[in-house]
Scaffold this motif. Structure first.
Motif, short mmCIF file in Angstrom:
data_model
loop_
_atom_site.label_atom_id
_atom_site.label_comp_id
_atom_site.label_asym_id
_atom_site.label_seq_id
_atom_site.Cartn_x
_atom_site.Cartn_y
_atom_site.Cartn_z
N ILE A 1 0.80 -1.15 -0.02
CA ILE A 1 -0.05 -0.07 0.01
C ILE A 1 0.89 1.43 0.02
N MET A 2 1.95 1.17 0.56
CA MET A 2 2.75 2.36 0.94
C MET A 2 3.37 2.66 -0.37
N MET A 3 3.89 1.51 -1.26
CA MET A 3 4.64 1.71 -2.33
C MET A 3 3.73 2.10 -3.38
N THR A 4 2.38 2.16 -3.28
CA THR A 4 1.37 2.91 -4.20
C THR A 4 1.68 4.26 -4.18
N GLY A 5 1.93 4.75 -3.02
CA GLY A 5 2.31 6.22 -3.35
C GLY A 5 3.54 6.67 -3.54
N LEU B 1 3.07 6.87 -7.47
CA LEU B 1 2.53 7.78 -8.00
C LEU B 1 3.38 8.92 -7.89
N SER B 2 4.40 9.16 -7.28
CA SER B 2 5.16 10.11 -6.96
C SER B 2 6.00 10.43 -8.42
N PRO B 3 6.92 9.40 -8.93
CA PRO B 3 7.38 9.50 -10.18
C PRO B 3 6.60 9.63 -11.12
N ALA B 4 5.36 9.25 -11.19
CA ALA B 4 4.43 9.47 -12.24
C ALA B 4 3.96 10.85 -12.42
N ILE B 5 3.86 11.51 -11.04
CA ILE B 5 3.29 13.02 -10.88
C ILE B 5 4.20 13.92 -11.11
N ALA B 6 5.52 13.61 -10.48
CA ALA B 6 6.70 14.61 -10.26
C ALA B 6 7.13 14.90 -11.74
N ILE C 1 12.86 24.65 -5.36
CA ILE C 1 12.25 25.17 -4.36
C ILE C 1 11.00 24.78 -3.88
N PHE C 2 10.27 24.23 -5.07
CA PHE C 2 8.71 23.53 -4.73
C PHE C 2 9.33 22.12 -3.89
N SER C 3 10.44 21.51 -4.25
CA SER C 3 10.46 20.29 -3.41
C SER C 3 11.08 20.46 -2.25
N ALA C 4 11.77 21.53 -1.96
CA ALA C 4 12.40 21.98 -0.54
C ALA C 4 11.14 22.18 0.26
N VAL C 5 10.09 23.10 -0.26
CA VAL C 5 8.98 23.47 0.63
C VAL C 5 7.95 22.44 0.92
N VAL C 6 7.64 21.63 -0.26
CA VAL C 6 6.81 20.61 0.19
C VAL C 6 7.51 19.44 1.07
N TYR D 1 6.68 8.46 -17.72
CA TYR D 1 6.92 7.86 -16.51
C TYR D 1 5.54 7.73 -15.97
N LEU D 2 4.31 8.29 -16.39
CA LEU D 2 3.04 7.93 -16.17
C LEU D 2 2.74 6.39 -16.49
N ILE D 3 3.24 6.08 -17.76
CA ILE D 3 3.32 4.64 -18.26
C ILE D 3 4.18 3.67 -17.24
N MET D 4 5.30 4.26 -16.99
CA MET D 4 6.24 3.41 -16.06
C MET D 4 5.78 3.18 -14.86
N SER D 5 4.99 4.16 -14.27
CA SER D 5 4.55 4.10 -13.02
C SER D 5 3.22 3.27 -12.92
N GLY D 6 2.40 3.22 -13.94
CA GLY D 6 1.29 2.35 -14.14
C GLY D 6 1.84 0.87 -14.07
N ALA D 7 2.80 0.53 -14.86
CA ALA D 7 3.47 -0.62 -14.86
C ALA D 7 3.83 -1.31 -13.29
#
Length: 216
Positions: A30-34, A37-42, A60-65, A147-153
């Motif tokens: 379950i944790m790996m699902t997150g 998703l991160s390399p799909a969205i990032a 800057i975005f990565s540091a803040v998040v 990467y969306l395709i890669m993360s989907g696999a």
């Protein structure tokens, strides 16, 4: 990057402290699902940030998040160690445990499997941008959808392995899927050495990486 590395280690220890072995595998899935998703969205978010605000905005975005997540973890996540450690054992004890683990065949088997799959994936990360953007002329935004395709696999493979674990499939069966998937992906990628067309090379490498990513 240090905070990111800590999250990987600490999250696994939290599961170990609070769950049984089979529950750990399910929770890790379950944790790996997150993590999937991160390399799909990032890359998609990063491509838009770089396009509109320059490449520095990604950091800057990565540091803040990252700062927000670290603060939230300190605030929300409770201590999971039931028996507090008042004194660390001698260093020799840690060395003996490490030697014992390094002599365990299952551990070496899993480590080799993960290393091969992760190594291939990060190799894909290193070479695919050159192939897709420099040679094939894709924009960074279009390339990010790879990467969306890669993360989907990875997500599909992860859900399948979670299903096998729920059915109490043997660890050997689960691991063998990763071994054969990694081997098949390697063979597919090797074929790219004998092809000169850039589109064909990119396609073959992507397919091989998908096989590895979906079964690791």
């Amino acid at each position: 990057q240090s905070f990111g590395g800590i999250i990987i280690v600490v999250s696994s220890l939290v599961l170990k402290d609070s769950m049984e072995e089979r529950e750990q595998i399910r929770a890790l899935g379950i944790m790996m699902t997150g993590i999937v998703l991160s390399p799909a969205i990032a890359p998609v978010v990063g491509a838009y940030l770089a396009h509109h605000f320059g490449w520095r905005s990604c950091f800057i975005f990565s540091a803040v998040v990252g700062a927000i997540l670290v603060a939230a973890t300190f605030k929300i996540l409770p201590e999971t160690i039931k028996v507090k450690i008042t004194k660390l054992p001698p260093l020799g004890g840690y060395l003996k445990r490490h030697l014992f683990v390094m002599s365990d065949k299952l551990f070496l088997y899993m480590t080799l499997l993960f290393s091969c799959g992760a190594g291939a994936y990060f190799t894909f990360i290193g070479i695919s941008s050159y192939l897709f953007i420099n040679n094939l002329g894709l924009s960074p935004i279009v390339y990010s959808y790879v990467y969306l395709i890669m993360s989907g696999a990875f997500l599909i493979g992860n859900q399948y392995l979670m299903m096998l674990n729920k059915k109490n499939a043997s660890y050997q069966k689960i691991l063998s899927i990763g071994v054969y998937g990694t081997l098949l992906g390697t063979i597919v990628i090797i074929f790219a050495l004998f092809i000169t067309n850039h589109w064909a090379i990119a396609s073959i490498i992507t397919i091989g990486a998908l096989l590895m990513r979906g079964t690791i």
